[in-house]
Structures are given as structure tokens and as C-alpha cells.
Scaffold this motif. Structure first.
Motif: not given
Length: 125
Positions: A29-51
Motif C-alpha cells: 500500500d505504501f509503495v502504491q502511495g509513493m507511485c501516486e505521490a510522484v505523479n502529484e504536482n508534476l511541475d513542482l516535482n520536476r523542478a525539485k528533482w536533483n538525482n
């Protein structure tokens, strides 16, 4: 049995499942939630990405693939260690799944301290 440093990701995932089958429903369930979290606020997540290892789009693709697995197999992943390992620890999907598992034990208080220790032993360098 192989030495710990000789286990591949599939074998580590299967072993974790076999040792702690009761932890699997909440973990999946947690893994599934993490998958969904990556897809939330795509622009913000993309801007913060530093990997530097993966692009954000590749990480997003992995999250989508893992989410598809959790949707397709659902509770079967809780019960079958081979299915759990084969579907979530194959190839690059293991990178996302392991990230989720390590995060799961880092951000939650778990009653089963042995599970937390096993995750650390199996998946933290």
C-alpha cells in the motif's frame, strides 16, 4: 543459501517477503502511495528533482510501471513471495521499489523492529 553480499535484488525482495509476510499488505500500500505521490504536482516535482542518476521522466516511468504492477496483482503480491520479487524487483523497477521500502521504514514507526532492521540489512549500502 548465498552470502548476503551475493544476493541480487530479486533474491533480496523474495527473502524480505518470506521473512515478513505480515508486513507486505501495508508495504505494498505504501509503495502504491509513493507511485501516486510522484505523479502529484508534476511541475513542482520536476523542478525539485536533483538525482543525477535518473532523469525525472525516467523516475516517473518507473513509478508508473510499479503502480501498474500493484494495480494488476494487488493482494496477490501480499501472499506470493515469487510474484512480489519477480514483479517489483526486476531490472530498474528494483531501484524505485527499494527506494520506497527504505523510505517506508524511515518515515514510519513500526512495531516490528526486526522488519526495520531487515530492510536496513538487505537494502541499505
Amino acid at each position: 543459501m548465498k552470502a548476503l553480499n551475493q544476493l541480487n535484488n530479486l533474491e533480496r525482495g523474495k527473502l524480505l517477503h518470506q521473512l515478513f509476510p505480515n508486513e507486505m499488505p501495508a508495504l505494498v500500500d505504501f509503495v502504491q502511495g509513493m507511485c501516486e505521490a510522484v505523479n502529484e504536482n508534476l511541475d513542482l516535482n520536476r523542478a525539485k528533482w536533483n538525482n543525477g542518476l535518473f532523469s525525472f521522466d525516467f523516475w516517473l516511468s518507473l513509478a508508473g510501471d510499479v503502480h501498474a504492477v500493484t494495480e494488476k496483482y494487488g493482494p496477490k503480491l501480499h501472499k506470493n513471495s515469487n510474484l512480489f520479487a519477480d514483479q517489483l524487483f526486476d531490472g530498474y523497477l528494483a531501484c524505485f521499489t527499494i527506494h520506497c521500502i527504505v523510505t517506508y521504514t524511515a518515515v514510519r514507526q513500526h512495531e516490528n523492529s526486526k522488519f526495520v532492521k531487515a530492510v536496513d540489512l538487505l537494502f541499505n549500502p
